[in-house]
Motif scaffolding. Sequence first.
Motif: not given
Length: 240
Positions: A96-99, A234-240
């Motif tokens: 998710t974060g990489v996407i 998505l970046f926030y959802k994947g990494f935080f």
Amino acid sequence: MIYLLGFVIAVAIGLTGVGAGTLTTPLLILAVGLPARIAVGTSLIFGAVVKIITSPVYMARRQVDWRTLGIMLAGGVPGVLIGVFVLRGVDGKMITGVIGITIVTVAIFNLFRPTTENRRDHTKWLTLIALPIGTEVGFSSAGAGALGALSLLSMTKLSAAAVVGTDLVFGLVLSLIGGSANAAMGTLSGAVLWQLLAGGVPGAILGAFLAGKVPSKQLRMGLSGAMALLGANLFYKGFF
């Protein structure tokens, strides 16, 4: 809601060649709640079907450069297979974060496309450029439209219409291969896909009809802004 998503995204694809993965995948994750792997597989098949409908319009207008397409596919096809199998070994939140990072990057590149004037022909290098683009498509379903078009605009002397047409067929082939591989592994949602297609098929027909009649540059700018916001989410959802 899924029907409406399919319709709007398909219209955008038909008009600009951009949006199949960069819009569909994040919306399936954020709005529909699909896991990242399932969203990628579903998005690839949806994008392939929409491009099957829209690509013939550009073919009929002779706006697909088949030689350039072959050079791109020489790198893109092995790349997409690499991306699909990389996807299998990565944690869901990481995907998710990489996407998210990918979509923000694609959106930024899409905003700063070069003009079609004063370009040099570096077509022979497109195979090397298409390999990582294909890998990204296989991993995240995003990139074929915006990054493929950016490469064609930067490295060939094709007209703007031929760039869109050639890139659409490039994305079609990669989506078919990546989507088929995901379907074989069971990483897609048939129920969501059918709803997307119910809205997407008429949207694709409308987009193909309006191609060349609507100012696609302004639409592309708006799409890029939406992509950037979705990618950041998505970046926030994947990494935080």
